[in-house]
Design an enzyme around this catalytic site. Structure first.
Site, PDB file in Angstrom:
ATOM      1  N   ARG A   1       0.977  -1.090  -0.011  1.00 42.60           N
ATOM      2  CA  ARG A   1       0.087  -0.070   0.068  1.00 42.60           C
ATOM      3  C   ARG A   1       0.755   1.412  -0.147  1.00 42.60           C
ATOM      4  O   ARG A   1       1.169   1.916   0.955  1.00 42.60           O
ATOM      5  CB  ARG A   1      -0.909  -0.213   1.389  1.00 42.60           C
ATOM      6  CG  ARG A   1      -2.062   0.871   1.181  1.00 42.60           C
ATOM      7  CD  ARG A   1      -2.830   0.680   2.294  1.00 42.60           C
ATOM      8  NE  ARG A   1      -4.189   1.692   2.160  1.00 42.60           N
ATOM      9  CZ  ARG A   1      -3.987   2.865   2.987  1.00 42.60           C
ATOM     10  NH1 ARG A   1      -2.945   2.910   3.617  1.00 42.60           N
ATOM     11  NH2 ARG A   1      -5.165   3.671   2.793  1.00 42.60           N
TER      12      ARG A   1
ATOM     13  N   ASP B   1       6.229  -3.504  14.687  1.00 47.90           N
ATOM     14  CA  ASP B   1       4.990  -4.081  14.269  1.00 47.90           C
ATOM     15  C   ASP B   1       4.596  -4.031  12.767  1.00 47.90           C
ATOM     16  O   ASP B   1       4.344  -4.753  12.022  1.00 47.90           O
ATOM     17  CB  ASP B   1       3.853  -4.194  15.152  1.00 47.90           C
ATOM     18  CG  ASP B   1       3.317  -2.512  15.158  1.00 47.90           C
ATOM     19  OD1 ASP B   1       4.272  -1.752  14.870  1.00 47.90           O
ATOM     20  OD2 ASP B   1       2.326  -2.374  15.768  1.00 47.90           O
TER      21      ASP B   1
ATOM     22  N   ASP C   1       9.609   1.459  21.859  1.00 46.81           N
ATOM     23  CA  ASP C   1       8.576   1.663  22.776  1.00 46.81           C
ATOM     24  C   ASP C   1       8.213  -0.012  23.372  1.00 46.81           C
ATOM     25  O   ASP C   1       7.362   0.048  24.414  1.00 46.81           O
ATOM     26  CB  ASP C   1       7.134   1.533  21.707  1.00 46.81           C
ATOM     27  CG  ASP C   1       7.181   3.006  20.694  1.00 46.81           C
ATOM     28  OD1 ASP C   1       7.767   3.953  21.213  1.00 46.81           O
ATOM     29  OD2 ASP C   1       6.575   2.876  19.746  1.00 46.81           O
TER      30      ASP C   1
ATOM     31  N   ASP D   1       6.769  -2.702  22.468  1.00 47.59           N
ATOM     32  CA  ASP D   1       5.559  -3.266  22.427  1.00 47.59           C
ATOM     33  C   ASP D   1       5.226  -4.015  21.294  1.00 47.59           C
ATOM     34  O   ASP D   1       4.022  -4.177  21.049  1.00 47.59           O
ATOM     35  CB  ASP D   1       4.570  -1.889  22.075  1.00 47.59           C
ATOM     36  CG  ASP D   1       4.945  -1.171  20.857  1.00 47.59           C
ATOM     37  OD1 ASP D   1       5.863  -1.633  20.192  1.00 47.59           O
ATOM     38  OD2 ASP D   1       3.842  -0.325  20.428  1.00 47.59           O
TER      39      ASP D   1
ATOM     40  N   ARG E   1       3.942   5.385  21.877  1.00 47.33           N
ATOM     41  CA  ARG E   1       2.571   5.246  21.334  1.00 47.33           C
ATOM     42  C   ARG E   1       1.625   4.675  22.361  1.00 47.33           C
ATOM     43  O   ARG E   1       1.593   5.346  23.339  1.00 47.33           O
ATOM     44  CB  ARG E   1       2.839   4.237  20.236  1.00 47.33           C
ATOM     45  CG  ARG E   1       3.499   4.859  19.048  1.00 47.33           C
ATOM     46  CD  ARG E   1       3.454   3.756  17.844  1.00 47.33           C
ATOM     47  NE  ARG E   1       3.697   2.613  18.045  1.00 47.33           N
ATOM     48  CZ  ARG E   1       3.714   1.600  17.325  1.00 47.33           C
ATOM     49  NH1 ARG E   1       2.986   1.750  15.855  1.00 47.33           N
ATOM     50  NH2 ARG E   1       4.251   0.186  17.418  1.00 47.33           N
TER      51      ARG E   1
HETATM   52  O1  F6P Z   1       7.498   3.880  17.678  1.00 47.02           O
HETATM   53  C1  F6P Z   1       8.436   4.599  17.835  1.00 47.02           C
HETATM   54  C2  F6P Z   1       8.127   5.968  18.092  1.00 47.02           C
HETATM   55  O2  F6P Z   1       9.296   6.782  18.504  1.00 47.02           O
HETATM   56  C3  F6P Z   1       6.770   6.238  19.089  1.00 47.02           C
HETATM   57  O3  F6P Z   1       7.134   6.311  20.271  1.00 47.02           O
HETATM   58  C4  F6P Z   1       6.424   7.628  18.606  1.00 47.02           C
HETATM   59  O4  F6P Z   1       5.040   7.699  18.973  1.00 47.02           O
HETATM   60  C5  F6P Z   1       6.491   7.402  16.988  1.00 47.02           C
HETATM   61  O5  F6P Z   1       7.548   6.666  16.908  1.00 47.02           O
HETATM   62  C6  F6P Z   1       6.848   8.888  16.372  1.00 47.02           C
HETATM   63  O6  F6P Z   1       6.739   8.531  15.086  1.00 47.02           O
HETATM   64  P1  F6P Z   1       7.564   9.790  13.975  1.00 47.02           P
HETATM   65  O7  F6P Z   1       9.286   9.576  14.330  1.00 47.02           O
HETATM   66  O8  F6P Z   1       6.985   9.337  12.844  1.00 47.02           O
HETATM   67  O9  F6P Z   1       7.052  11.009  14.290  1.00 47.02           O
END
Ligand code: F6P
Length: 367
Positions: free
Chosen positions: A84, A122, A146, A148, A190
């Protein structure tokens, strides 16, 4: 891709970066070259490199001196889901998506890659799941600050993020005490509160707000007032970016429709600071740590974990295993079905022993 012994493999890093990615790339490449005489190809910028055919051979020199380096020498992308992929925008600025899986499969064949090592979270694992369904052998290595990801007790990068957040909270402590303020530190994570829980407990935060436990603003303010009445002249609140009020919504910083993970959380700290100051009349400030938690050199523990994970990824391939995810369970590096981790988040259980211990010493979770 066949069940023949592996000779040539591709490695990519996908999604948001995190400390320890280079340590994995180094361990993958050195184990493959030194122990098994395999050929390793670095795929640039995650799945984007597969789409755009940016794939190059890795030598020992390429991975020399990168163990302590933050980021990823291969680059990454958190917008490149081949199934996608946003190829253009319509007249309203909305992304137009196309399935570029076939193009990627052609590039995999062109470089005669027998397997892919996919280092990511994920979202990246669900990208890998698409290739698994097209017969490509993918071995996943879980990464995210995270912590997670389903199936593993810990991901590399997490301990470094906790280290950064704890250091910041410690520093906030001294300035809060001087000014008699309530101080909020908003941390990443997150929809999972692992970073907030660990850094909050490690720094002795008075209040820890997690996405998993909806907070009651009355209870939070009462706790701040209570400390003040007891003669405590400051309060430290460690707040996860995903925290939400009881019956309310998370605070979204922005929406990026072209990203597989379009909702970017952020801003709950400022919202809370305004609310606490208005209700308690105690001066309240907020510090948002943001991407500083993802940058810089990995902690020793993350370097060790990343090295073990990278080594195990190659071990699995040479053992003939297919579509596995390297994980840590207990103190053992092992593996689970890759598809198990795709698009699943591991949240903090409400009865987690660290929550229980923190509650026992008087820490508020805002509920
Ligand atoms: O998943 C890692 C992370 O740093 C999260 O903790 C956070 O919400 C997100 O990525 C931020 O994403 P981006 O770098 O796209 O702003």
């Amino acid at each position: 891709m066949t069940s023949q012994p592996i000779q040539r493999l591709g490695v990519l890093t996908g999604g948001g970066d995190c400390p320890g990615l280079n340590a994995v790339i180094r361990a993958v490449t050195k184990t493959a070259l030194y122990q098994h005489d395999l050929e390793v190809f670095g795929i640039e910028d995650g799945f984007l490199g597969l789409i755009e055919n940016r794939i190059h051979r890795l030598s020992p020199d390429d991975v020399s001196n990168i163990l302590t380096l933050g980021g990823t020498i291969l680059g990454t992308s958190n917008k490149a889901d081949p199934a996608r992929y946003a190829v253009a925008e319509d007249e309203h600025g909305k992304p137009i998506f196309e399935d570029l899986t076939e193009l990627c499969l052609r590039n995999i064949r062109r470089h005669r890659l027998d397997a892919l090592i996919v280092i990511g979270g994920d979202g990246t694992m669900s990208g890998a799941a698409n290739f698994v369904n097209h017969g490509i052998n993918c071995v996943g290595v879980p990464k995210t600050i995270d912590n997670d990801l389903e199936g593993t007790d810990v991901t590399f990068g997490f301990q470094t993020a906790v280290d950064v957040a704890t250091g910041a909270l410690d520093r906030i402590h001294t300035t809060a005490a001087s000014h008699h303020r309530a101080m909020i530190v908003e941390v990443m994570g997150r929809n999972a509160g692992w970073i907030a829980l660990h850094s909050g407990v490690a720094s002795g935060a008075d209040v820890i707000l997690l996405p998993e436990i909806e907070y009651d603003i009355d209870a939070v303010c009462e706790y701040v007032r209570h400390r003040s009445r007891r003669g405590k002249r400051f309060t430290i609140l460690c707040v996860s970016e995903g925290a939400r009020p009881r019956g309310g919504q998370q605070v979204v910083a922005k929406v990026d429709p072209s990203s597989p993970d379009p909702i970017k959380l952020g801003g709950v700290g400022e919202v809370l600071a305004d609310e606490i100051q208005m209700r308690t009349k105690i001066e309240t400030r907020c510090t948002v740590l943001g991407h500083v938690q993802r940058g810089g050199t990995p902690t020793p523990a993350d370097r060790v974990l990343a090295t073990q994970f990278g080594n195990q990824a190659i071990n699995l391939l040479v053992q003939g295993k297919r579509n596995r995810l390297v994980v840590m369970q207990g103190h053992t590096v092992t593996d689970v079905d890759l598809l198990r981790a795709a698009n699943k988040q591991r949240k903090v259980p409400l009865d987690h022993p660290i929550i229980q211990a923190a509650r026992a010493i008087g820490t508020s979770f805002g509920d």
